[in-house]
Structure formats: C-alpha cells, structure tokens
Design a protein around this motif. Sequence first.
Motif, mmCIF file in Angstrom:
data_model
loop_
_atom_site.group_PDB
_atom_site.id
_atom_site.type_symbol
_atom_site.label_atom_id
_atom_site.label_comp_id
_atom_site.label_asym_id
_atom_site.label_seq_id
_atom_site.Cartn_x
_atom_site.Cartn_y
_atom_site.Cartn_z
ATOM 1 N N VAL A 1 0.844 -1.182 0.000
ATOM 2 C CA VAL A 1 0.000 0.000 0.000
ATOM 3 C C VAL A 1 0.885 1.239 0.000
ATOM 4 O O VAL A 1 1.809 1.345 0.800
ATOM 5 C CB VAL A 1 -0.921 0.027 1.237
ATOM 6 C CG1 VAL A 1 -1.769 1.291 1.234
ATOM 7 C CG2 VAL A 1 -1.798 -1.209 1.269
ATOM 8 N N GLN A 2 0.596 2.161 -0.897
ATOM 9 C CA GLN A 2 1.289 3.447 -0.904
ATOM 10 C C GLN A 2 0.325 4.493 -0.359
ATOM 11 O O GLN A 2 -0.847 4.538 -0.733
ATOM 12 C CB GLN A 2 1.723 3.838 -2.320
ATOM 13 C CG GLN A 2 2.822 2.954 -2.898
ATOM 14 C CD GLN A 2 2.279 1.630 -3.413
ATOM 15 O OE1 GLN A 2 1.275 1.595 -4.102
ATOM 16 N NE2 GLN A 2 2.938 0.540 -3.064
ATOM 17 N N LEU A 3 0.833 5.334 0.514
ATOM 18 C CA LEU A 3 0.012 6.345 1.164
ATOM 19 C C LEU A 3 0.514 7.731 0.798
ATOM 20 O O LEU A 3 1.723 7.966 0.756
ATOM 21 C CB LEU A 3 0.058 6.173 2.687
ATOM 22 C CG LEU A 3 -0.364 4.823 3.238
ATOM 23 C CD1 LEU A 3 -0.112 4.773 4.735
ATOM 24 C CD2 LEU A 3 -1.831 4.559 2.948
ATOM 25 N N GLN A 4 -0.416 8.627 0.580
ATOM 26 C CA GLN A 4 -0.063 10.013 0.314
ATOM 27 C C GLN A 4 -0.955 10.917 1.149
ATOM 28 O O GLN A 4 -2.174 10.935 0.956
ATOM 29 C CB GLN A 4 -0.210 10.348 -1.164
ATOM 30 C CG GLN A 4 0.217 11.776 -1.498
ATOM 31 C CD GLN A 4 0.201 12.042 -2.997
ATOM 32 O OE1 GLN A 4 -0.241 11.208 -3.779
ATOM 33 N NE2 GLN A 4 0.673 13.202 -3.383
ATOM 34 N N ALA A 5 -0.347 11.649 2.066
ATOM 35 C CA ALA A 5 -1.083 12.574 2.922
ATOM 36 C C ALA A 5 -0.985 13.986 2.355
ATOM 37 O O ALA A 5 0.071 14.391 1.850
ATOM 38 C CB ALA A 5 -0.516 12.536 4.331
ATOM 39 N N TYR A 6 -2.062 14.718 2.441
ATOM 40 C CA TYR A 6 -2.061 16.105 1.970
ATOM 41 C C TYR A 6 -3.158 16.879 2.676
ATOM 42 O O TYR A 6 -3.997 16.291 3.372
ATOM 43 C CB TYR A 6 -2.230 16.159 0.448
ATOM 44 C CG TYR A 6 -3.462 15.464 -0.076
ATOM 45 C CD1 TYR A 6 -3.461 14.105 -0.352
ATOM 46 C CD2 TYR A 6 -4.647 16.181 -0.310
ATOM 47 C CE1 TYR A 6 -4.588 13.468 -0.837
ATOM 48 C CE2 TYR A 6 -5.773 15.553 -0.784
ATOM 49 C CZ TYR A 6 -5.736 14.190 -1.055
ATOM 50 O OH TYR A 6 -6.859 13.557 -1.527
ATOM 51 N N GLY A 7 -3.127 18.194 2.502
ATOM 52 C CA GLY A 7 -4.152 19.039 3.097
ATOM 53 C C GLY A 7 -3.647 19.939 4.211
ATOM 54 O O GLY A 7 -4.409 20.739 4.756
ATOM 55 N N GLY A 8 -2.379 19.829 4.578
ATOM 56 C CA GLY A 8 -1.846 20.689 5.619
ATOM 57 C C GLY A 8 -1.709 22.126 5.162
ATOM 58 O O GLY A 8 -1.900 22.451 3.985
ATOM 59 N N GLY A 9 -1.379 22.984 6.100
ATOM 60 C CA GLY A 9 -1.198 24.391 5.775
ATOM 61 C C GLY A 9 -1.111 25.227 7.025
ATOM 62 O O GLY A 9 -0.993 24.709 8.139
ATOM 63 N N LEU A 10 -1.193 26.532 6.824
ATOM 64 C CA LEU A 10 -1.154 27.496 7.922
ATOM 65 C C LEU A 10 -2.578 27.901 8.277
ATOM 66 O O LEU A 10 -3.351 28.279 7.390
ATOM 67 C CB LEU A 10 -0.345 28.721 7.511
ATOM 68 C CG LEU A 10 -0.324 29.895 8.483
ATOM 69 C CD1 LEU A 10 0.344 29.489 9.792
ATOM 70 C CD2 LEU A 10 0.388 31.087 7.852
ATOM 71 N N VAL A 11 -2.895 27.821 9.543
ATOM 72 C CA VAL A 11 -4.236 28.179 9.991
ATOM 73 C C VAL A 11 -4.130 28.917 11.324
ATOM 74 O O VAL A 11 -3.206 28.670 12.114
ATOM 75 C CB VAL A 11 -5.120 26.912 10.115
ATOM 76 C CG1 VAL A 11 -4.568 25.955 11.150
ATOM 77 C CG2 VAL A 11 -6.555 27.263 10.392
ATOM 78 N N GLN A 12 -5.043 29.821 11.562
ATOM 79 C CA GLN A 12 -5.056 30.566 12.810
ATOM 80 C C GLN A 12 -5.646 29.719 13.937
ATOM 81 O O GLN A 12 -6.442 28.808 13.682
ATOM 82 C CB GLN A 12 -5.864 31.853 12.651
ATOM 83 C CG GLN A 12 -5.221 32.866 11.720
ATOM 84 C CD GLN A 12 -5.973 34.172 11.699
ATOM 85 O OE1 GLN A 12 -7.136 34.252 12.097
ATOM 86 N NE2 GLN A 12 -5.303 35.224 11.241
ATOM 87 N N PRO A 13 -5.270 30.007 15.159
ATOM 88 C CA PRO A 13 -5.890 29.298 16.292
ATOM 89 C C PRO A 13 -7.402 29.397 16.228
ATOM 90 O O PRO A 13 -7.949 30.465 15.937
ATOM 91 C CB PRO A 13 -5.323 30.032 17.505
ATOM 92 C CG PRO A 13 -4.010 30.556 17.039
ATOM 93 C CD PRO A 13 -4.213 30.940 15.602
ATOM 94 N N GLY A 14 -8.053 28.280 16.502
ATOM 95 C CA GLY A 14 -9.507 28.224 16.403
ATOM 96 C C GLY A 14 -10.010 27.819 15.045
ATOM 97 O O GLY A 14 -11.203 27.530 14.871
ATOM 98 N N GLY A 15 -9.120 27.759 14.066
ATOM 99 C CA GLY A 15 -9.505 27.413 12.706
ATOM 100 C C GLY A 15 -9.599 25.919 12.477
ATOM 101 O O GLY A 15 -9.427 25.110 13.402
#
Length: 128
Positions: free
Chosen positions: A1-15
């Motif tokens: 199985v190959q896994l690819q994670a994505y969707g991270g980024g910079l977000v403000q507290p509470g976001g």
Amino acid sequence: VQLQAYGGGLVQPGGSLRLSCAASGFTADYDAVAWFRQAPGKEREGVSCISRSDGTAYYAKSVKGRLTMSRDNAKNTMYLQMNSLKPEDTGVYYCATARFLVCAPSGSGWYPVVYDNWGQGTLVTVSS
C-alpha cells in the motif's frame, strides 16, 4: 500500500483543516490505519486510529472532541477533520497502516513502531 497525505497548511488558532490520506496499491493489505503527528523537537505521537474491521475511531486525549477521523472505502481515502485548532497542534501529520492490529483506546496501536507503512507527511502550522 502506498500512502499520500495532503491538506496541511497554515491556519489561525480556532480554525479548521481537513487532512486526507489517499491509499493506492494493494489497499486490502492492512488492518488498521492511524494518524500520527510530530512537533519540532518532539517524538511522534498517535492522534487517532481506525480498525478496518469495525470502523470505530479512537483518539488521543489531547485531540478528542476536536479531531474526527473518517474513511471513504470507495475512494480508498482516510480523512482527519481538525477543528478548534491550537498552536500545540502544530506539526507534521502522517498517516500509517498496520497489519494484524486492532485499534483500542490504549495499547500497541498508539506506538509508531507497529506501523509498517507510512505516508510522506503534511505540515500543519497553527499560528496567528
């Protein structure tokens, strides 16, 4: 199985952010899938875990009530919905799979060493 994670980024507290982990290859070859995270200078820690057998999700105490793990079997994708984010949630988030493992509130499923397949990680930064 190959896994690819994505969707991270910079977000403000509470976001909020939603991470995705797409699986390809022989996607039937695992029994549990988990999200881990690693903050700078700290050890990798388990965040959540779902067993393939029953789909019940378990969470670390530090994220319970704020993070929700789910899966879409048709798309071979796992998700981590993160709400009410805090600066201490900052880190690189990894998805991982393991064979012969059943997730539980405590036990071996919370230790990275039992997982034999890892995605490349996606960075989440919670900062104002």
